[in-house]
Write a protein that holds these residues in place. Structure first.
Motif, short mmCIF file in Angstrom:
data_model
loop_
_atom_site.label_atom_id
_atom_site.label_comp_id
_atom_site.label_asym_id
_atom_site.label_seq_id
_atom_site.Cartn_x
_atom_site.Cartn_y
_atom_site.Cartn_z
N GLY A 1 0.82 -1.21 0.00
CA GLY A 1 0.00 0.00 0.00
C GLY A 1 0.85 1.25 0.00
O GLY A 1 0.63 2.19 -0.78
N THR A 2 1.85 1.28 0.87
CA THR A 2 2.77 2.41 0.93
C THR A 2 3.60 2.50 -0.35
O THR A 2 3.79 3.59 -0.91
CB THR A 2 3.70 2.29 2.14
OG1 THR A 2 2.91 2.31 3.34
CG2 THR A 2 4.72 3.43 2.17
N TYR A 3 4.06 1.36 -0.82
CA TYR A 3 4.90 1.37 -2.02
C TYR A 3 4.16 1.97 -3.21
O TYR A 3 4.75 2.74 -3.99
CB TYR A 3 5.36 -0.05 -2.36
CG TYR A 3 6.01 -0.13 -3.72
CD1 TYR A 3 7.23 0.49 -3.96
CD2 TYR A 3 5.39 -0.78 -4.78
CE1 TYR A 3 7.83 0.45 -5.21
CE2 TYR A 3 5.97 -0.83 -6.03
CZ TYR A 3 7.19 -0.22 -6.25
OH TYR A 3 7.76 -0.25 -7.49
N CYS A 4 2.91 1.62 -3.38
CA CYS A 4 2.17 2.13 -4.55
C CYS A 4 2.06 3.65 -4.52
O CYS A 4 2.15 4.31 -5.56
CB CYS A 4 0.78 1.48 -4.61
SG CYS A 4 0.81 -0.26 -5.12
N ILE A 5 1.90 4.22 -3.33
CA ILE A 5 1.86 5.69 -3.24
C ILE A 5 3.24 6.28 -3.54
O ILE A 5 3.36 7.28 -4.26
CB ILE A 5 1.37 6.13 -1.86
CG1 ILE A 5 -0.08 5.70 -1.65
CG2 ILE A 5 1.49 7.66 -1.71
CD1 ILE A 5 -0.64 6.04 -0.29
#
Length: 238
Positions: free
Chosen positions: A184-188
């Motif tokens: 989730g963090t990586y996609c942002i």
């Protein structure tokens, strides 16, 4: 560009708030029959509107301003050490930009994500109709960003809208079993990199509600801007 004054808006009756227990909410919608071009949609985004499927909306609650629009000014953003580690963990992933569509592969991943991460949310249980109306029925400038591992397995999908002044992060769903990747963090973080590479000034992250734990992750991408009384205010880390 469509004249904003010529648009018609409709407010819903009060309904249960999705973010704060025991609260009611109202929503203001742009006339769904109106033709909204990218320039108009971009302007509406600067006024705090979001998109869900074919509907463009923003909160319109009586006596409550808890939902605050948040965006990240890309030129001010600096990756923290912890965020850089997340980027490094996912260096093996490849990303493809595709047009919105239904597929069994997408829906299987989406269903797993909702069933395991959002059983207490409005989108549970998942359904084909919900997936299509929320994510597939987008705008002309909506895209699916596919994240795949070296074996070609789909690990995450980010649904984004391209604006004249940036990118709007509509929704991301991912494999809930791969917690070590922090997808989730990586996609942002990936979206922020994309905006930087394509000289897009802002990444819009939707609404932030201080009292809602599920939205606290958005403030990790600082410095960020909050829409307060019609003006975007820069909030820097302490």
């Amino acid at each position: 560009m469509t004249n904003l004054r010529a648009l018609h808006f409709y407010a819903t009756p009060e309904h249960d708030c999705s973010y704060l227990t025991g609260k009611t909410a109202k929503t203001l919608f742009v006339d769904p029959q109106a033709e909204i071009d990218q320039a108009t949609y971009s302007r509406l985004s600067d006024l705090g509107f979001r998109r869900s499927g074919k509907h463009i909306y923003r909160p319109h609650c009586d006596g409550c301003n808890a939902c605050i629009s948040v965006r990240v000014p890309v030129r001010h953003f600096k990756f923290r050490k912890s965020q850089q580690r997340i980027l490094n963990k996912n260096r093996d992933l490849t990303v493809s930009k595709t047009t919105p569509a239904f597929s069994d592969e997408y829906y299987a991943l989406y269903s797993r994500y909702i069933n395991e991460r959002h059983q207490d949310g409005d989108m549970y249980p998942p359904s084909l109709e919900q997936f299509n109306s929320f994510l597939v029925e987008g705008e002309e400038h909506t895209y699916f960003m596919e994240f795949r591992d070296p074996e070609g397995r789909l690990l995450a999908v980010s649904v984004v809208d391209m604006l004249e002044q940036g990118m709007s992060a509509i929704y991301t769903f991912y494999d809930p079993s791969l917690s070590k990747r922090s997808l989730g963090t990586y996609c942002i973080l990936w979206q922020l990199q994309y905006c930087e590479e394509h000289q897009l000034p802002y990444l819009y992250l939707g609404y932030w509600v201080k009292a809602c734990r599920k939205m606290s992750y958005k403030t990790a991408f600082s410095p960020f801007e909050l829409l307060i009384d019609g003006d975007w205010m820069l909030v820097k880390p302490r």
